[in-house]
Design a protein around this motif. Structure first.
Motif, PDB file in Angstrom:
ATOM      1  N   SER A 193      33.694  40.601  32.794  1.00 22.05           N
ATOM      2  CA  SER A 193      34.108  39.450  33.602  1.00 22.05           C
ATOM      3  C   SER A 193      35.207  39.834  34.595  1.00 22.05           C
ATOM      4  CB  SER A 193      34.596  38.323  32.684  1.00 22.05           C
ATOM      5  OG  SER A 193      35.084  37.236  33.445  1.00 22.05           O
ATOM      6  N   ASP A 194      36.204  40.586  34.120  1.00 22.00           N
ATOM      7  CA  ASP A 194      37.322  40.959  35.009  1.00 22.00           C
ATOM      8  C   ASP A 194      36.863  41.879  36.132  1.00 22.00           C
ATOM      9  OD1 ASP A 194      39.072  39.446  33.556  1.00 22.00           O
ATOM     10  OD2 ASP A 194      39.915  41.118  32.412  1.00 22.00           O
ATOM     11  N   VAL A 195      35.980  42.835  35.816  1.00 25.51           N
ATOM     12  CA  VAL A 195      35.487  43.751  36.854  1.00 25.51           C
ATOM     13  C   VAL A 195      34.631  42.991  37.857  1.00 25.51           C
ATOM     14  CG1 VAL A 195      34.013  45.754  37.310  1.00 25.51           C
ATOM     15  CG2 VAL A 195      35.623  45.795  35.394  1.00 25.51           C
ATOM     16  N   THR A 196      33.807  42.072  37.359  1.00 27.20           N
ATOM     17  CA  THR A 196      32.988  41.260  38.264  1.00 27.20           C
ATOM     18  C   THR A 196      33.872  40.484  39.227  1.00 27.20           C
ATOM     19  OG1 THR A 196      31.257  41.042  36.581  1.00 27.20           O
ATOM     20  CG2 THR A 196      31.247  39.439  38.382  1.00 27.20           C
ATOM     21  N   THR A 197      34.932  39.892  38.699  1.00 24.04           N
ATOM     22  CA  THR A 197      35.847  39.120  39.545  1.00 24.04           C
ATOM     23  C   THR A 197      36.542  40.014  40.568  1.00 24.04           C
ATOM     24  OG1 THR A 197      36.245  37.517  37.771  1.00 24.04           O
ATOM     25  CG2 THR A 197      37.886  37.638  39.529  1.00 24.04           C
ATOM     26  N   ALA A 198      37.011  41.186  40.128  1.00 28.65           N
ATOM     27  CA  ALA A 198      37.718  42.096  41.030  1.00 28.65           C
ATOM     28  C   ALA A 198      36.814  42.551  42.168  1.00 28.65           C
ATOM     29  CB  ALA A 198      38.240  43.300  40.252  1.00 28.65           C
ATOM     30  N   LEU A 199      35.595  42.896  41.861  1.00 27.98           N
ATOM     31  CA  LEU A 199      34.676  43.382  42.894  1.00 27.98           C
ATOM     32  C   LEU A 199      34.238  42.253  43.819  1.00 27.98           C
ATOM     33  CD1 LEU A 199      32.458  45.879  40.855  1.00 27.98           C
ATOM     34  CD2 LEU A 199      34.386  46.392  42.354  1.00 27.98           C
ATOM     35  N   THR A 200      34.012  41.077  43.250  1.00 30.26           N
ATOM     36  CA  THR A 200      33.641  39.922  44.074  1.00 30.26           C
ATOM     37  C   THR A 200      34.759  39.579  45.048  1.00 30.26           C
ATOM     38  OG1 THR A 200      32.236  39.066  42.292  1.00 30.26           O
ATOM     39  CG2 THR A 200      32.883  37.523  44.017  1.00 30.26           C
ATOM     40  N   ASN A 201      35.998  39.655  44.576  1.00 36.77           N
ATOM     41  CA  ASN A 201      37.147  39.383  45.446  1.00 36.77           C
ATOM     42  C   ASN A 201      37.273  40.406  46.565  1.00 36.77           C
ATOM     43  OD1 ASN A 201      37.823  37.126  43.957  1.00 36.77           O
ATOM     44  ND2 ASN A 201      39.390  38.175  42.732  1.00 36.77           N
ATOM     45  N   ASP A 202      36.744  41.604  46.340  1.00 37.66           N
ATOM     46  CA  ASP A 202      36.749  42.638  47.373  1.00 37.66           C
ATOM     47  C   ASP A 202      35.555  42.533  48.320  1.00 37.66           C
ATOM     48  OD1 ASP A 202      39.129  43.822  46.688  1.00 37.66           O
ATOM     49  OD2 ASP A 202      38.233  45.352  45.400  1.00 37.66           O
ATOM     50  N   GLY A 203      34.743  41.494  48.142  1.00 42.13           N
ATOM     51  CA  GLY A 203      33.638  41.261  49.052  1.00 42.13           C
ATOM     52  C   GLY A 203      32.316  41.858  48.622  1.00 42.13           C
ATOM     53  N   LEU A 204      32.238  42.406  47.412  1.00 42.83           N
ATOM     54  CA  LEU A 204      30.993  42.989  46.929  1.00 42.83           C
ATOM     55  C   LEU A 204      30.136  41.934  46.243  1.00 42.83           C
ATOM     56  CD1 LEU A 204      33.129  45.416  47.066  1.00 42.83           C
ATOM     57  CD2 LEU A 204      31.595  46.585  45.514  1.00 42.83           C
ATOM     58  N   THR A 205      28.843  42.156  46.216  1.00 42.01           N
ATOM     59  CA  THR A 205      27.926  41.290  45.478  1.00 42.01           C
ATOM     60  C   THR A 205      27.491  42.031  44.220  1.00 42.01           C
ATOM     61  OG1 THR A 205      27.131  40.341  47.553  1.00 42.01           O
ATOM     62  CG2 THR A 205      25.796  39.963  45.590  1.00 42.01           C
ATOM     63  N   VAL A 206      27.713  41.398  43.064  1.00 40.11           N
ATOM     64  CA  VAL A 206      27.534  42.066  41.776  1.00 40.11           C
ATOM     65  C   VAL A 206      26.701  41.184  40.859  1.00 40.11           C
ATOM     66  CG1 VAL A 206      28.734  43.112  39.816  1.00 40.11           C
ATOM     67  CG2 VAL A 206      29.822  43.106  42.052  1.00 40.11           C
ATOM     68  N   ALA A 228      39.666  48.827  41.917  1.00 35.73           N
ATOM     69  CA  ALA A 228      39.231  48.774  40.518  1.00 35.73           C
ATOM     70  C   ALA A 228      38.639  50.104  40.073  1.00 35.73           C
ATOM     71  CB  ALA A 228      38.205  47.653  40.332  1.00 35.73           C
ATOM     72  N   MET A 229      37.935  50.782  40.964  1.00 40.17           N
ATOM     73  CA  MET A 229      37.393  52.105  40.659  1.00 40.17           C
ATOM     74  C   MET A 229      38.525  53.119  40.508  1.00 40.17           C
ATOM     75  SD  MET A 229      34.776  54.254  40.359  1.00 40.17           S
ATOM     76  CE  MET A 229      34.430  56.007  40.600  1.00 40.17           C
ATOM     77  N   ARG A 230      39.452  53.099  41.442  1.00 37.92           N
ATOM     78  CA  ARG A 230      40.564  54.063  41.389  1.00 37.92           C
ATOM     79  C   ARG A 230      41.405  53.878  40.131  1.00 37.92           C
ATOM     80  NH1 ARG A 230      40.143  53.325  47.046  1.00 37.92           N
ATOM     81  NH2 ARG A 230      41.390  51.428  47.020  1.00 37.92           N
ATOM     82  N   TYR A 231      41.537  52.656  39.688  1.00 37.34           N
ATOM     83  CA  TYR A 231      42.369  52.384  38.519  1.00 37.34           C
ATOM     84  C   TYR A 231      41.640  52.677  37.208  1.00 37.34           C
ATOM     85  CZ  TYR A 231      45.732  50.062  35.487  1.00 37.34           C
ATOM     86  OH  TYR A 231      46.656  49.794  34.503  1.00 37.34           O
ATOM     87  N   GLY A 232      40.323  52.870  37.261  1.00 34.59           N
ATOM     88  CA  GLY A 232      39.575  53.206  36.052  1.00 34.59           C
ATOM     89  C   GLY A 232      39.008  52.017  35.304  1.00 34.59           C
ATOM     90  N   MET A 233      38.887  50.876  35.985  1.00 36.55           N
ATOM     91  CA  MET A 233      38.311  49.705  35.322  1.00 36.55           C
ATOM     92  C   MET A 233      36.817  49.890  35.054  1.00 36.55           C
ATOM     93  SD  MET A 233      40.260  46.643  37.394  1.00 36.55           S
ATOM     94  CE  MET A 233      39.458  45.301  36.515  1.00 36.55           C
TER      95      MET A 233
END
Length: 447
Positions: A193-206, A228-233
């Motif tokens: 859920s957290d990764v989905t939210t982080a990527l969606t907030n960055d403009g990605l479709t997941v 999120a990728m750089r941080y290792g999520m």
């Protein structure tokens, strides 16, 4: 510097000429993208052209052959330029033919001498006037399939023998579809859920994976460039590959051996299930020092380094450093032909022969035999490959069990209950099943 030097079309041609000389497509693409400033649209076109020409190479060469008497005597970049033009013309419907031909001729003009420009112009115009040869002119049915799907004849024949004609054709047809951008959430640090939210907030479709509960599929945008990728999520990992570690049923305090670990994707997935305070640790082996360092770097990025012992060692020599019954779980993600990865690494289809699988079978059996004594009684050893040939999969397991009666084959579990109606205890994921990589997983329990 000429105006064509930074265009995705010229960069694709330059990359393809190098790939034909043995360079890996993904490494060439990453290098070009890092060296040249390109927007997302240009990166997408470059990537599409490089993978597309490689995927359809036999088809493109068949179309080119009537118009070029000796295509393999051309300079590599000229041959790749013509194949790239054919690919764009036939497969990229949004690019007008006039634009494809004009830009191809401009590259020939700038990068070659006047004779090359005239030659390329003549070939393109003759193809346009005459039309391209049809597949039904090929009399031999296997050769016709080979050209239609750009697959080697030997692989078509082997898959038909093993799986039947219908399944064979479904597999080879699926392998020319684009690879999905799939991710595995790092449960040591985050949630789906957290990764989905982080990527969606960055403009990605997941969207969630239908194969792995820890998997996400990005349908728009580039996840690799996010914070999120750089941080290792999360890490980039195919959905099929994510099924291997859950089959081990790792417990928090387990001692685990990852016998063929680089670059560490499954190592970090194992580590996320361990508790360092409870004594949990995964020993991750690789034969090359630089790959051992890569495992360590990935473990650090994924915040699980306290549970990972990256070690330079040939898995076939594991007993020189570890006693019998040292490990609760063992993963042998074995060296293999990689034929399940043809969608993601399309050049593999032209590099491999059946003999490669037979040679690898010997190595795979040697690794299993070497690590088997180090597994505790009652422990689980999971064997996996990213290939789709029985020689490296079912045949390896059958031969291992024949020589090691102290092991028994168990049904490979999946959290999504994939292929629940299968009769085999092993799990084979073919590239057409879920449009993921081809994978094989077997679970062996030591009695």
């Amino acid at each position: 510097m000429s105006t064509v030097d930074n265009t995705p079309r010229w960069l694709a041609v330059a990359a393809l000429a190098k790939i034909k000389n043995g360079a890996y497509s993904n490494l060439q693409l990453n290098q070009l993208i890092n060296e040249h400033r390109m927007d997302r649209r240009d990166i997408n076109l470059l990537t599409n052209m490089v993978y597309g020409v490689i995927q359809h190479r036999l088809t493109l060469e068949f179309w080119l052959k009537p118009f070029v008497r000796h295509p393999h005597q051309l300079d590599p970049w000229v041959r790749e330029l013509l194949l790239s033009a054919l690919y764009q013309w036939q497969y990229l419907n949004k690019i007008p033919q006039r634009a494809v031909f004009n830009e191809t001729i401009e590259i020939a003009k700038v990068k070659g001498h006047p004779g090359i420009r005239r030659f390329v112009t003549g070939v393109l115009h003759q193809m346009d006037r005459s039309g391209l040869p049809a597949f039904d002119t090929i009399e031999d049915p296997d050769e016709r399939l080979s050209v239609t799907y750009s697959m080697p004849v030997w692989l078509i024949q082997e898959l038909r023998q093993q799986l039947g004609a219908t399944k064979m054709e479904a597999i080879i047809a699926s392998l020319n579809q684009p690879a999905k951008q799939s991710l595995r959430v790092n449960t040591a640090l985050s949630t789906v859920s957290d990764v989905t939210t982080a990527l969606t907030n960055d403009g990605l479709t997941v969207e969630p994976s239908k194969i792995s509960p820890l998997g996400l599929v990005v349908t728009d945008g580039q996840a690799i460039n996010t914070e999120a990728m750089r941080y290792g999520m999360f890490t980039v990992q195919d959905e099929s590959a994510q099924l291997v570690v859950p089959a081990l049923n790792v417990q928090p305090g387990d001692q685990v051996l990852d016998a063929c670990a680089a670059p560490g994707g499954k190592t970090t997935q194992i580590a996320a299930e361990l508790d360092a305070d409870a004594g949990g640790e995964v020993v991750a082996l690789d034969i090359h020092a630089n790959k051992v360092r890569l495992i360590g770097q990935n473990a650090a990025r994924m915040h699980v380094a306290d549970r990972v012992a990256a070690t330079e060692l040939d898995a076939r020599k594991v007993q020189t450093q570890f006693d019998d019954e040292s490990f609760d779980r063992i993963l042998v993600d074995a060296p293999c032909s990689g034929l399940g990865l043809m969608r993601r690494k399309p050049e593999i289809r032209y590099e491999k022969q059946l003999q490669d699988s037979l040679n690898l079978q010997k190595i795979q059996l040697a690794i299993l035999a070497a690590v088997a004594p180090t597994l505790k009684k009652g422990g689980i050893m999971t064997y996996s490959t990213c290939t789709i040939l029985q020689q490296e999969n079912q045949d390896v397991i059958a031969k291992f069990l024949a020589d090691h009666p102290e092991f028994e084959l168990q049904t490979t579990p999946t959290e999504q209950d994939l292929k629940a109606d299968r009769t085999d205890k092993t799990l084979s994921i073919y590239p057409d099943d879920y449009l993921s990589d081809g994978f094989f997983i077997a679970c062996l329990r030591k009695k």
